[in-house]
Motif scaffolding. Structure first.
Motif, PDB file in Angstrom:
ATOM      1  N   ARG A   1       0.841  -1.254  -0.018  1.00  0.00           N
ATOM      2  CA  ARG A   1       0.026   0.067  -0.068  1.00  0.00           C
ATOM      3  C   ARG A   1       0.898   1.293  -0.083  1.00  0.00           C
ATOM      4  O   ARG A   1       1.873   1.328   0.466  1.00  0.00           O
TER       5      ARG A   1
ATOM      6  N   GLY B   1      -3.669  10.317   4.895  1.00  0.00           N
ATOM      7  CA  GLY B   1      -4.070   8.916   4.697  1.00  0.00           C
ATOM      8  C   GLY B   1      -4.553   8.758   3.382  1.00  0.00           C
ATOM      9  O   GLY B   1      -4.944   7.371   3.039  1.00  0.00           O
ATOM     10  N   GLU B   2      -4.444   9.578   2.544  1.00  0.00           N
ATOM     11  CA  GLU B   2      -5.060   9.072   1.103  1.00  0.00           C
ATOM     12  C   GLU B   2      -4.156   8.165   0.602  1.00  0.00           C
ATOM     13  O   GLU B   2      -2.970   8.446   0.430  1.00  0.00           O
ATOM     14  N   ILE B   3      -4.870   7.085  -0.015  1.00  0.00           N
ATOM     15  CA  ILE B   3      -4.502   5.967  -0.752  1.00  0.00           C
ATOM     16  C   ILE B   3      -3.919   6.320  -2.212  1.00  0.00           C
ATOM     17  O   ILE B   3      -4.904   7.053  -2.809  1.00  0.00           O
TER      18      ILE B   3
ATOM     19  N   TRP C   1       0.530   5.425   0.684  1.00  0.00           N
ATOM     20  CA  TRP C   1      -0.478   6.540   1.113  1.00  0.00           C
ATOM     21  C   TRP C   1       0.392   7.903   1.257  1.00  0.00           C
ATOM     22  O   TRP C   1       1.585   7.802   1.448  1.00  0.00           O
TER      23      TRP C   1
END
Length: 305
Positions: free
Chosen positions: A241, A248-250, A243
């Motif tokens: 992942r 915290g935006e992916i 971000w």
């Protein structure tokens, strides 16, 4: 201490105004230590007596200065270190006690390569002066100082940022502005600052990096506005992942140039949307499938039979 803060004390080993200190000015001296050792011992007792008084406050850290004017033997640096540690076995001592301290303290100029010492801290002023100088208006911008800060983080170091109050105890507006911006930025990006360690070699990323303690989160610092995807080279891990730290935006990432016939990893490209950019320095976090593994080779060519 009531608020959970540590107590650190600055102590100057030298005292040019003391009648028993040998050096008086840059060009004048009062006496030669080797020719009048008894007088020197009187001054050394003065230092030890002052430190004995300060020990009653049980400081967590001693920040020495001025050790370069005498040798370790002349200062009795070993005895001084033992004296302080006897009063507090956990006390931290900076490097400026002729080799008997715990961490290095380069000053002003950011190291180009990581210092050899395991622990180190850059000492940096906001303008050109440690104390308040009304004529010194040569302030570094918050951006420059934050960039210096993440440069230190990327090499496993800390930064000691100086504050020079005025004679009435107030802090100049220019310094307040810097501190407020540091407060905003560090609060937003705390996960990429505290409990991190030095990042990856500079060949792998065009910017600064750190790793979390487990080594499975790579933090990328962007002190620039990218014109396209940012790139990480030589990353052998699978990426779980990605971000933007702080909100915290992916965000999206993709590997290019990975060939099935070669163990050489591909290049990881990460798209950082413009709306996610921090006005100073943006931080991107990359979660890996385990502790980071890097390819450090020079690449390969196709081998035909």
């Amino acid at each position: 201490r009531k608020h959970g803060l540590k107590l650190g004390l600055y102590y100057s080993l030298i005292d040019w105004s003391h009648p028993d200190y040998p050096n008086f000015t840059r060009t004048e001296s009062r006496y030669n230590v080797t020719e009048d050792p008894e007088r020197w011992q009187k001054f050394l007792k003065f230092d030890f007596d002052q430190l004995d008084e300060l020990n009653k406050y049980k400081p967590d850290l001693y920040w020495f200065d001025g050790d370069w004017e005498q040798s370790a033997e002349t200062w009795n640096a070993k005895g001084m270190s033992e004296f302080l540690r006897k009063a507090n076995k956990n006390v931290i001592i900076n490097s400026r006690i002729q080799g008997y301290g715990d961490y290095a303290t380069p000053e002003q100029g950011v190291p180009v390569v990581r210092p050899e010492e395991k622990h180190w801290e850059l000492c940096m002023t906001m303008n050109d002066s440690w104390g308040y100088q009304h004529a010194d208006t040569n302030y570094k911008s918050p951006y420059i100082l934050l960039r210096t800060f993440v440069d230190c983080l990327s090499m496993g170091g800390n930064m000691l940022l100086d504050i020079g109050p005025k004679e009435d105890g107030t802090i100049p507006e220019e310094q307040v502005a810097v501190l407020k911006e540091f407060g905003r930025w560090t609060k937003k990006h705390k996960e990429a600052i505290y409990d991190t360690r030095a990042g990856i070699p500079s060949e792998h990323f065009q910017g600064y990096t750190t790793l979390n303690e487990a080594g499975d989160v790579l933090y990328l610092y962007l002190p620039y506005k990218p014109n396209g995807p940012i790139e990480v080279k030589g990353l052998m891990n699978k990426v779980n992942r990605v971000w933007v730290v702080g909100d915290g935006e992916i965000i999206q990432s993709k590997v290019y140039n990975k060939n099935y016939w070669s163990e050489v990893p591909g290049n990881l490209y990460i798209d950082v949307p413009e709306h996610a950019l921090d006005p100073m320095i943006t931080v991107v976090a990359v979660l890996l499938d385990g502790p980071i593994k890097l390819y450090r080779g020079a690449g390969k060519v196709i081998e035909s039979n």
